[in-house]
Design an enzyme around this catalytic site. Structure first.
Site, PDB file in Angstrom:
ATOM      1  N   GLN A  99       0.884  -1.273  -0.015  1.00 40.83           N
ATOM      2  CA  GLN A  99       0.226   0.009   0.142  1.00 40.83           C
ATOM      3  C   GLN A  99       0.887   1.363   0.190  1.00 40.83           C
ATOM      4  OE1 GLN A  99      -3.459  -0.633   3.056  1.00 40.83           O
ATOM      5  NE2 GLN A  99      -2.053  -2.060   3.633  1.00 40.83           N
ATOM      6  N   ASP A 102       6.436   4.962  -1.272  1.00 43.01           N
ATOM      7  CA  ASP A 102       7.591   5.435  -1.169  1.00 43.01           C
ATOM      8  C   ASP A 102       8.564   4.730  -2.042  1.00 43.01           C
ATOM      9  OD1 ASP A 102       8.286   2.993   0.124  1.00 43.01           O
ATOM     10  OD2 ASP A 102       7.572   3.761   2.262  1.00 43.01           O
ATOM     11  N   HIS A 117      -1.552   1.478  -4.521  1.00 42.43           N
ATOM     12  CA  HIS A 117      -1.971   2.746  -4.112  1.00 42.43           C
ATOM     13  C   HIS A 117      -1.131   3.686  -4.802  1.00 42.43           C
ATOM     14  CE1 HIS A 117      -4.100   1.622  -0.069  1.00 42.43           C
ATOM     15  NE2 HIS A 117      -4.904   1.454  -1.004  1.00 42.43           N
ATOM     16  N   CYS A 125      -1.094  13.478 -15.654  1.00 45.34           N
ATOM     17  CA  CYS A 125      -1.873  14.617 -16.031  1.00 45.34           C
ATOM     18  C   CYS A 125      -3.350  14.546 -15.747  1.00 45.34           C
ATOM     19  CB  CYS A 125      -1.581  14.836 -17.617  1.00 45.34           C
ATOM     20  SG  CYS A 125      -2.648  16.096 -18.360  1.00 45.34           S
ATOM     21  N   SER A 186      -2.479  -1.203   9.596  1.00 45.11           N
ATOM     22  CA  SER A 186      -3.299  -1.075  10.372  1.00 45.11           C
ATOM     23  C   SER A 186      -4.805  -1.862   9.920  1.00 45.11           C
ATOM     24  CB  SER A 186      -4.019   0.343  10.806  1.00 45.11           C
ATOM     25  OG  SER A 186      -4.384   0.744   9.577  1.00 45.11           O
ATOM     26  N   ASN A 210       3.347  -6.647  13.353  1.00 47.27           N
ATOM     27  CA  ASN A 210       3.051  -5.321  13.855  1.00 47.27           C
ATOM     28  C   ASN A 210       3.507  -5.086  15.099  1.00 47.27           C
ATOM     29  OD1 ASN A 210       1.406  -3.014  14.221  1.00 47.27           O
ATOM     30  ND2 ASN A 210       0.177  -3.488  12.390  1.00 47.27           N
ATOM     31  N   GLU A 212       1.808  -3.516  17.165  1.00 47.25           N
ATOM     32  CA  GLU A 212       0.396  -3.605  18.097  1.00 47.25           C
ATOM     33  C   GLU A 212      -0.663  -4.627  17.547  1.00 47.25           C
ATOM     34  OE1 GLU A 212      -1.694   0.403  17.400  1.00 47.25           O
ATOM     35  OE2 GLU A 212       0.148   0.637  18.666  1.00 47.25           O
TER      36      GLU A 212
HETATM   37  C1  BJW Z   1       4.827  -1.131  12.892  1.00 47.61           C
HETATM   38  C2  BJW Z   1       5.917  -0.275  12.961  1.00 47.61           C
HETATM   39  C3  BJW Z   1       6.965  -1.056  12.773  1.00 47.61           C
HETATM   40  C4  BJW Z   1       4.336   1.030  13.097  1.00 47.61           C
HETATM   41  N1  BJW Z   1       6.786  -2.470  12.494  1.00 47.61           N
HETATM   42  N2  BJW Z   1       4.571  -2.351  12.257  1.00 47.61           N
HETATM   43  C5  BJW Z   1     -15.235  -0.834   3.020  1.00 47.61           C
HETATM   44  C6  BJW Z   1     -15.433  -0.535   4.407  1.00 47.61           C
HETATM   45  C7  BJW Z   1     -15.414   0.709   4.758  1.00 47.61           C
HETATM   46  C8  BJW Z   1     -14.618   1.666   3.798  1.00 47.61           C
HETATM   47  C9  BJW Z   1     -14.193   1.430   2.667  1.00 47.61           C
HETATM   48  C10 BJW Z   1     -14.604   0.257   2.093  1.00 47.61           C
HETATM   49  N3  BJW Z   1     -14.362   0.043   0.806  1.00 47.61           N
HETATM   50  C11 BJW Z   1     -13.857   1.006   0.533  1.00 47.61           C
HETATM   51  C12 BJW Z   1     -13.884   2.292   1.514  1.00 47.61           C
HETATM   52  C13 BJW Z   1     -13.675   3.756   1.449  1.00 47.61           C
HETATM   53  C14 BJW Z   1     -12.103   3.903   1.676  1.00 47.61           C
HETATM   54  C15 BJW Z   1     -11.723   3.443   3.102  1.00 47.61           C
HETATM   55  O1  BJW Z   1     -11.185   2.230   3.192  1.00 47.61           O
HETATM   56  N4  BJW Z   1     -11.917   4.053   4.164  1.00 47.61           N
HETATM   57  C16 BJW Z   1     -11.606   3.436   5.429  1.00 47.61           C
HETATM   58  C17 BJW Z   1     -10.397   4.161   5.979  1.00 47.61           C
HETATM   59  C18 BJW Z   1     -12.834   3.780   6.264  1.00 47.61           C
HETATM   60  N5  BJW Z   1     -11.201   3.343   0.574  1.00 47.61           N
HETATM   61  C19 BJW Z   1     -11.154   3.988  -0.621  1.00 47.61           C
HETATM   62  O2  BJW Z   1     -11.659   5.129  -0.867  1.00 47.61           O
HETATM   63  C20 BJW Z   1     -10.406   3.361  -1.689  1.00 47.61           C
HETATM   64  N6  BJW Z   1     -10.920   3.281  -3.002  1.00 47.61           N
HETATM   65  C21 BJW Z   1     -12.163   2.576  -2.992  1.00 47.61           C
HETATM   66  O3  BJW Z   1     -12.749   1.907  -2.219  1.00 47.61           O
HETATM   67  O4  BJW Z   1     -12.724   2.825  -4.454  1.00 47.61           O
HETATM   68  C22 BJW Z   1     -13.783   2.423  -4.685  1.00 47.61           C
HETATM   69  C23 BJW Z   1     -14.049   2.831  -5.967  1.00 47.61           C
HETATM   70  C24 BJW Z   1     -14.359   1.864  -6.916  1.00 47.61           C
HETATM   71  C25 BJW Z   1     -14.736   2.078  -8.298  1.00 47.61           C
HETATM   72  C26 BJW Z   1     -14.703   3.390  -8.637  1.00 47.61           C
HETATM   73  C27 BJW Z   1     -14.419   4.515  -7.745  1.00 47.61           C
HETATM   74  C28 BJW Z   1     -14.168   4.278  -6.443  1.00 47.61           C
HETATM   75  C29 BJW Z   1      -9.132   3.879  -1.907  1.00 47.61           C
HETATM   76  C30 BJW Z   1      -8.121   4.022  -0.628  1.00 47.61           C
HETATM   77  C31 BJW Z   1      -6.989   4.874  -0.989  1.00 47.61           C
HETATM   78  C32 BJW Z   1      -6.137   4.973   0.170  1.00 47.61           C
HETATM   79  N7  BJW Z   1      -5.120   6.138   0.046  1.00 47.61           N
HETATM   80  C33 BJW Z   1      -4.032   6.362   1.097  1.00 47.61           C
HETATM   81  C34 BJW Z   1      -3.231   7.469   0.634  1.00 47.61           C
HETATM   82  C35 BJW Z   1      -2.424   7.000  -0.460  1.00 47.61           C
HETATM   83  C36 BJW Z   1      -1.435   8.112  -1.053  1.00 47.61           C
HETATM   84  C37 BJW Z   1      -0.706   8.538  -0.121  1.00 47.61           C
HETATM   85  O5  BJW Z   1       0.359   7.887   0.474  1.00 47.61           O
HETATM   86  O6  BJW Z   1      -0.557   9.790  -0.023  1.00 47.61           O
HETATM   87  O7  BJW Z   1      -3.130   5.204   1.148  1.00 47.61           O
HETATM   88  S1  BJW Z   1      -4.668   6.645   2.660  1.00 47.61           S
HETATM   89  C38 BJW Z   1      -3.398   5.868   3.471  1.00 47.61           C
HETATM   90  O8  BJW Z   1      -3.938   4.755   4.413  1.00 47.61           O
HETATM   91  C39 BJW Z   1      -2.600   5.337   2.483  1.00 47.61           C
HETATM   92  C40 BJW Z   1      -2.335   4.001   3.102  1.00 47.61           C
HETATM   93  O9  BJW Z   1      -1.558   3.067   2.097  1.00 47.61           O
HETATM   94  C41 BJW Z   1      -3.382   3.423   3.644  1.00 47.61           C
HETATM   95  C42 BJW Z   1      -3.141   2.217   4.556  1.00 47.61           C
HETATM   96  O10 BJW Z   1      -2.383   2.715   5.768  1.00 47.61           O
HETATM   97  P1  BJW Z   1      -1.615   1.852   6.314  1.00 47.61           P
HETATM   98  O11 BJW Z   1      -0.340   1.323   5.450  1.00 47.61           O
HETATM   99  O12 BJW Z   1      -2.297   0.741   6.809  1.00 47.61           O
HETATM  100  O13 BJW Z   1      -0.729   2.704   7.684  1.00 47.61           O
HETATM  101  P2  BJW Z   1      -1.570   3.067   9.092  1.00 47.61           P
HETATM  102  O14 BJW Z   1      -0.774   4.217   9.504  1.00 47.61           O
HETATM  103  O15 BJW Z   1      -2.876   2.851   8.970  1.00 47.61           O
HETATM  104  O16 BJW Z   1      -0.815   1.709   9.896  1.00 47.61           O
HETATM  105  C43 BJW Z   1       0.512   1.567   9.981  1.00 47.61           C
HETATM  106  C44 BJW Z   1       0.597   0.252  10.842  1.00 47.61           C
HETATM  107  O17 BJW Z   1       2.083  -0.218  11.143  1.00 47.61           O
HETATM  108  C45 BJW Z   1       0.170   0.384  12.384  1.00 47.61           C
HETATM  109  O18 BJW Z   1      -0.805  -0.806  12.481  1.00 47.61           O
HETATM  110  C46 BJW Z   1       1.151   0.299  13.373  1.00 47.61           C
HETATM  111  O19 BJW Z   1       1.021  -0.341  14.496  1.00 47.61           O
HETATM  112  C47 BJW Z   1       2.133  -0.404  12.563  1.00 47.61           C
HETATM  113  N8  BJW Z   1       3.659  -0.337  12.952  1.00 47.61           N
HETATM  114  N9  BJW Z   1       5.560   0.960  13.135  1.00 47.61           N
HETATM  115  C48 BJW Z   1       5.700  -3.199  12.210  1.00 47.61           C
HETATM  116  N10 BJW Z   1       8.206  -0.487  13.035  1.00 47.61           N
HETATM  117 ZN    ZN Z   2      -1.211  16.255 -20.476  1.00 50.04          ZN
END
Ligand code: BJW
Ligand code: ZN
Length: 242
Positions: A99, A102, A117, A125, A186, A210, A212
């Site tokens: 996901q 970077d 992602h 564009c 998460s 993880n 936690e």
């Molecule tokens: C360690 C550690 C160490 C710390 N060692 N561990 C179903 C249910 C509910 C909602 C939805 C659903 N389906 C869709 C949705 C809506 C939405 C969604 O999920 N919302 C929820 C938040 C409620 N999803 C979307 O909108 C997605 N699109 C979609 O569903 O489209 C449908 C569609 C279909 C057809 C046409 C049109 C639409 C898109 C989601 C995009 C997410 N984008 C981001 C930003 C990306 C760009 C950027 O980087 O700027 O992606 S948001 C952000 O969250 C980023 C991440 O990839 C993503 C996940 O986060 P991640 O990686 O889990 O990080 P954290 O911080 O949450 O967790 C870190 C973990 O590491 C923690 O657990 C720590 O404990 C642990 N940790 N240090 C090991 N050293």
């Molecule tokens: Zn263009």
């Protein structure tokens, strides 16, 4: 014990898939999204990571992405990224679904990588949809396409669909896996977190790493608690001391 069981499953597996999240890059100095030091404590996702935020205020969104590009450009892959690149080399069928935007998995030497992602190093564009790589740090803001239109970061924002071909490869690799590792996420964001349910439904052993417990800890076969940069080398290197 989870570490021993997980090692045995991995050693017997011919197909392994891994889902990583921001936690794997935390030890490289890149902030996660959720949690006390997470980006979403400082910035609202609605103001930085949605198409609506970009349409309303492209400069602010670009400044945020440019700041993150600069941070990432100074970071190095850590022992967790390197251990997964090594696992790919020793596994007949392997896919790394990340996901993260970077690029640290590539820099660590991973090849069969599905960046579901997108990538912070890609620009797209807003008019002709041309996509290109640009590693310049800092960028001249806001960047434009050669057609003259505004460019956007090549990442997937909330409310946007994941790239169709990449997503279907991620589902195929998950469904085919004997072992599915879930590292540093998460598991709060869908559809990516849905791969964990798919892995279980397809009969894979699911192992979570993880610092936690998370929303999916109760559903996985076992959870290894600790930093990915320490746990992954212990899990994947048969000579490591436990
Ligand atoms: C360690 C550690 C160490 C710390 N060692 N561990 C179903 C249910 C509910 C909602 C939805 C659903 N389906 C869709 C949705 C809506 C939405 C969604 O999920 N919302 C929820 C938040 C409620 N999803 C979307 O909108 C997605 N699109 C979609 O569903 O489209 C449908 C569609 C279909 C057809 C046409 C049109 C639409 C898109 C989601 C995009 C997410 N984008 C981001 C930003 C990306 C760009 C950027 O980087 O700027 O992606 S948001 C952000 O969250 C980023 C991440 O990839 C993503 C996940 O986060 P991640 O990686 O889990 O990080 P954290 O911080 O949450 O967790 C870190 C973990 O590491 C923690 O657990 C720590 O404990 C642990 N940790 N240090 C090991 N050293
Ligand atoms: Zn263009």
């Amino acid at each position: 014990m989870c570490l021993e069981k997980a090692r045995a499953w991995i050693n017997q597996a011919s197909s392994i898939a891994v889902l990583t999240g921001a936690g794997i890059s935390a030890e490289s100095g890149i902030p996660t999204f959720r949690g006390t030091a997470g980006l979403w404590k400082q910035f609202r996702p609605e103001d930085r990571a949605t198409p609506h935020a970009f349409a309303r205020n492209p400069e602010t969104v670009w400044e945020w992405y440019d700041w993150r590009r600069s941070l990432i450009s100074q970071a190095q892959p850590n022992a967790g990224h390197l251990a997964l690149a090594e696992l790919e080399r020793s596994t007949p069928r392997f896919a790394l679904i990340t996901q993260n935007v970077d690029g640290l998995h590539q820099r660590a030497g991973s090849h069969n990588l599905l960046e579901v992602h997108g990538s912070i190093w890609k620009l797209r564009c807003t008019k002709c949809h041309r996509e290109w790589h640009d590693q310049t740090v800092p960028l001249m803001l806001p960047p434009h396409c050669e057609c003259g239109a505004l460019a956007r970061p090549g990442v997937v924002w909330f409310g946007e669909a994941l790239p169709r071909d990449l997503w279907s490869s991620a589902e195929d690799a998950t469904a085919a896996s004997d072992v599915f590792l879930v590292v540093g996420t998460s598991a709060a964001v869908y559809p990516a977190a849905g791969l964990i349910h798919l892995a279980r439904a397809s009969g894979a052993k699911v192992v979570e790493l993880n610092t936690e417990e998370t929303a999916i800890s109760a559903e996985v076969d076992c959870t290894l608690l600790g930093p990915a940069g320490e746990i992954l080398p212990q899990l994947l290197n048969p000579n490591a001391q436990t």
